[in-house]
Design an enzyme around this catalytic site. Structure first.
Site, short mmCIF file in Angstrom:
data_model
loop_
_atom_site.label_atom_id
_atom_site.label_comp_id
_atom_site.label_asym_id
_atom_site.label_seq_id
_atom_site.Cartn_x
_atom_site.Cartn_y
_atom_site.Cartn_z
CE LYS A 39 54.95 37.66 6.77
NZ LYS A 39 53.72 38.41 7.03
CE1 TYR B 93 44.50 36.91 11.23
CE2 TYR B 93 43.47 38.95 10.54
CZ TYR B 93 44.17 38.23 11.46
OH TYR B 93 44.53 38.82 12.63
CG ASP C 168 50.85 33.55 10.51
OD1 ASP C 168 50.52 33.76 9.33
OD2 ASP C 168 50.77 34.41 11.40
#
Lengths: 255, 523
Positions: free
Chosen positions: B376, B269, B304
């Site tokens: 998640k 990320y 995500d």
């Protein structure tokens, strides 16, 4: 600036619920009052002060011990005067990518350089990426897709000095900054700082400055010291068309 | 979870092997380097706290002063521990804070000790770091005890809610209300920009931008508040914060020292979305995950995010690839499946036909690939338009997909996404949405059997196939090159670029780090 829309014949309008002129609206809000008749009364008082008369509290629900959430329907007495509406309307033609490319090629005879990024502490690149990334937004390809544009996307959290330096090094024709975070008016302060820095560093030779973000009001360009402000829902095509239009205007006849 | 997709075990095994092979060179790089953040994290475990309030640049943490000075005097190739504890011993300081103060006053000359001096310094350091590690261990035991006493949430998925006021005192109030209203996990969003600070701010903070600074004191305040609320609501409320960024190892240590329960920690990320140097990220990520493993902290990965920049259908397989890579990196760092909160999201354009069936296929694929991981499940953000009514409906479908595919952690979607920070009432409506779907369809999974050769099953197989193809290409090209080419989230990040690159140091043969030793010996 002008009024527009399908009701162009009418000057005065009211909200439309299910009948012309009924003025019906629906609002929801929370009051820091424990749930009960007193809370409902408080909601009605607020609705009255907002110009809703008559107002109906159709839903009230406790949120914890100290708050109540309301949904209120009612008729507002206010009347909208369309002649007094002031907005920025697009004053330039919307061009397709090939038209943009053709115009740049013909009139600039080199690639038009666009430098973009999120300035200050803002790390939300969604907006700038939607405009610049080849992927684009709302079915339109981003500026990277335009053959005659050279796009330098500096990404998130670019400092203003860095932005000025890179813009100078890249010989930017236009600089796009995006601001999403609005806490304590960060988006306004950051953008003003940016435009001041460009004025100071380059004076009249500064590139075209464009600010964008969901919470910007397009009427704020002067206050922010930029050439154009784009608000929520702006597509890459609108930005590209504006670039061509503005550079044409800036340099006289040709781009 | 049953076996609804009938995935070919050979393909699944192949995907994992490829992920392992793709990760290998990067793990070797991570082992061969240290970073300023790893060294600072080690000294934090050894007990250094506080900041230099007299510094002209504002509050500079003592640990930064010490590590920066060591680097100036003798480099960090041997680690910070040997020079630091050698100086501590030579000057006979009582603790690292005294050493830091003297360092700031220019009274300490650091050098790399050799021979018996080095052994003495190492022993001293190991004792100090050992104390920190024991605090982490005690916190883990305390969490287990509280969970045994108060219990876990009654239902899966656990309900994850965000607070983000910028002021820790305000966060405490909102977090308490959220827990009373049904949240099982509270995440405190950080101030925007913190991920790119090369130091961890100090003390209780009240002025963040769109979030609250992650500091040791803020962690302590919120954990203490949630312990109180946990007693009141009769279940253990978990606390989440963000490790990712330039200070990943340090924040991981602070999370362990203050009993955080979950931390955002993605292997890529920072590289992709914060333009942090790739090598820095992989080194920091490995150390921070070793700390999380010790602390029993569930990591949350950030897949995500890919779908907010790339298209959620076209790029579905990049999520699977990233999950497999995150899994391998995590296993290598010692994290068991039960601590792998692999991320994925409901981000398909709702206007395309069969968008919900596609979501189910992707969500089920993640569930079946990682049966023991607390997945998640992240709500829609990209296609939240400001039409709050439509957004509320979309969130309902997101919740339904979550329960139908057995997701473990559900981040509650807000209809005000992309509009404003949620109002009190928005959060209440969002929780009512979750409760309705859980109540009405929480057990629907029992009856949910996608047709064996139907759309959902076929789509899941297709995505897995594409993931294997991409992994093959990554193995051929090298992961760092794949990242440089924009494979993930369309972000192009070359290994030499990015922020924090100057904080990466190649270790020499004499490198010593008792934290790494203690964390690796335990395994």
């Amino acid at each position: 600036m002008s009024s527009s829309g399908s009701n162009s014949g009418k000057r005065h309008v009211r909200p439309y619920g299910d009948t012309t002129g009924d003025g019906m609206i629906q609002v929801s809000f929370t009051l820091p009052v424990p749930h009960g008749p007193r809370a409902d009364g408080a909601a009605l008082q607020l609705a009255g002060k907002m110009g809703m008369d008559p107002a109906m509290v159709v839903h009230s629900k406790p949120i914890g011990a100290d708050f109540t959430f309301f949904v209120v329907y009612g008729s507002v007495k206010h009347i909208v005067d369309l002649d007094e509406v002031r907005v920025v309307e697009r004053e330039y033609p919307l061009l397709s990518p090939s038209e943009v490319n053709a115009t740049v090629k013909k009139e600039l005879r080199r690639k038009l350089v666009v430098v973009g990024g999120c300035i200050g502490t803002d790390a939300h690149t969604v907006g700038i990426d939607a405009i610049l990334n080849i992927k684009g937004f709302a079915g339109e390809k981003g500026l990277e897709y335009y053959r005659e544009l050279r796009v330098v996307n500096l990404g998130a959290q670019v400092s203003v000095p860095e932005l000025v330096k890179r813009s100078r090094a890249e010989k930017a024709d236009a600089v796009l900054v995006s601001q999403v975070v609005t806490q304590r008016d960060a988006h306004i302060h950051n953008t003003q700082e940016m435009s001041a820095a460009f004025r100071e560093a380059m004076g009249e030779k500064r590139p075209l400055l464009i600010a964008g973000g969901p919470r910007f009001d397009p009427l704020m360009a002067g206050e922010l010291g930029v050439d154009r402000v784009f608000g929520r829902g702006t597509t890459p095509g609108e930005v590209a068309s504006f670039l061509v239009h503005a550079l044409r205007r800036k340099t006289g006849a040709g781009v | 979870m049953g076996d609804l997709l009938n995935l070919d075990p050979n393909v699944v095994a192949k995907a994992r092997q490829l992920a392992a092979r793709a990760s290998e060179p990067v793990i070797a790089l991570a082992k061969a380097h240290t970073t300023v953040a790893v060294e600072r994290a080690t000294l934090r475990l050894a007990g250094i706290t506080g900041a230099d309030t007299a510094h002209r640049a504002g509050d500079v943490p003592w640990v930064n002063r010490v590590v920066d000075t060591i680097r100036e005097h003798c480099g960090l190739e041997h680690g910070a521990v040997l020079p630091a504890f050698d100086a501590l011993r030579r000057h006979d300081f009582a603790n690292l804070t005294e050493l830091a103060e003297a360092t700031a006053a220019g009274q300490v000359q650091y050098k790399v000790p050799a021979g018996r001096e080095a052994e003495r310094a190492y022993k001293l350091a190991r004792t100090a770091v050992g104390k920190g590690v024991r605090t982490v261990d005690r916190n883990r035991a305390q969490r287990d005890k509280l969970i045994a006493r108060l219990g876990d949430p009654a239902q899966r998925p656990w309900i994850y809610l965000i607070v983000a006021t910028g002021d820790i005192d305000e966060d405490v109030i909102q977090a308490g209300n959220a827990a009373r209203a049904g949240a099982d996990i509270i995440a405190v969003i950080r101030s925007t920009g913190q991920s790119l600070l090369d130091y961890v701010p100090e003390g209780a903070t009240h002025h963040g931008f769109a979030g609250t600074y992650a500091t040791q004191e803020n962690f302590r305040i919120m954990r203490a508040a949630l312990d109180e609320v946990s007693k009141e609501v009769g279940r253990y409320i978990r606390l989440t914060n963000y490790a990712s960024g330039l200070c990943m190892p340090e924040i991981a240590v602070l999370g362990g020292l203050q009993r955080l329960d979950m931390m955002l920690n993605d292997s890529m990320y920072g590289i992709l979305f914060r333009d942090i140097n790739p090598i820095r990220t992989f080194v920091d990520q490995r150390f921070s995950r070793q700390v999380h493993a010790r602390a029993g902290i569930i990591i949350n990965t950030g897949e995500d995010n890919y779908l907010t920049t790339a298209d959620a259908v076209d790029a579905a397989h990049t999520v699977t690839v990233s999950q497999l890579l995150n899994e391998h990196f995590a296993h290598e760092a010692g994290l068991p499946d039960s601590l792998l909160g692999l991320g994925h999201a409901f981000e398909i354009n709702p206007d395309i036909p069969d968008s919900f069936r596609l979501e189910l296929a992707h969500a089920l694929l993640a569930r079946e690939l990682f049966p023991d991981a607390p997945l998640k499940w992240m709500p829609p953000t990209k296609h939240m338009t400001g039409d709050v009514f439509r957004g509320h409906l979309l969130d309902g479908f997101f919740n339904l997909a979550g329960v139908l595919t057995g997701q473990s952690i559900l981040l509650v979607g807000m209809m005000t996404e992309a509009v404003v920070t949620p109002f009190l009432a928005d959060r209440d409506l969002a929780l009512a949405n979750v409760r309705y779907v859980l109540g009405a369809a929480g057990n629907l999974r029992e009856d949910f059997r996608p047709a064996p050769d139907g759309f959902i099953v076929k789509r899941a197989h297709q995505v897995l196939g594409e993931a294997v193809d991409l992994l093959e290409r990554i193995v051929d090209d090298g992961l760092l090159n794949a990242i440089a080419d924009g494979t993930f989230g369309l972000m192009k990040r070359p290994p030499t670029g990015g922020k924090g690159a100057d904080g990466v140091i190649e270790k020499t043969a004499g490198y010593r780090n008792p934290a790494v030793d203690l964390l690796e010996e335990a395994r």
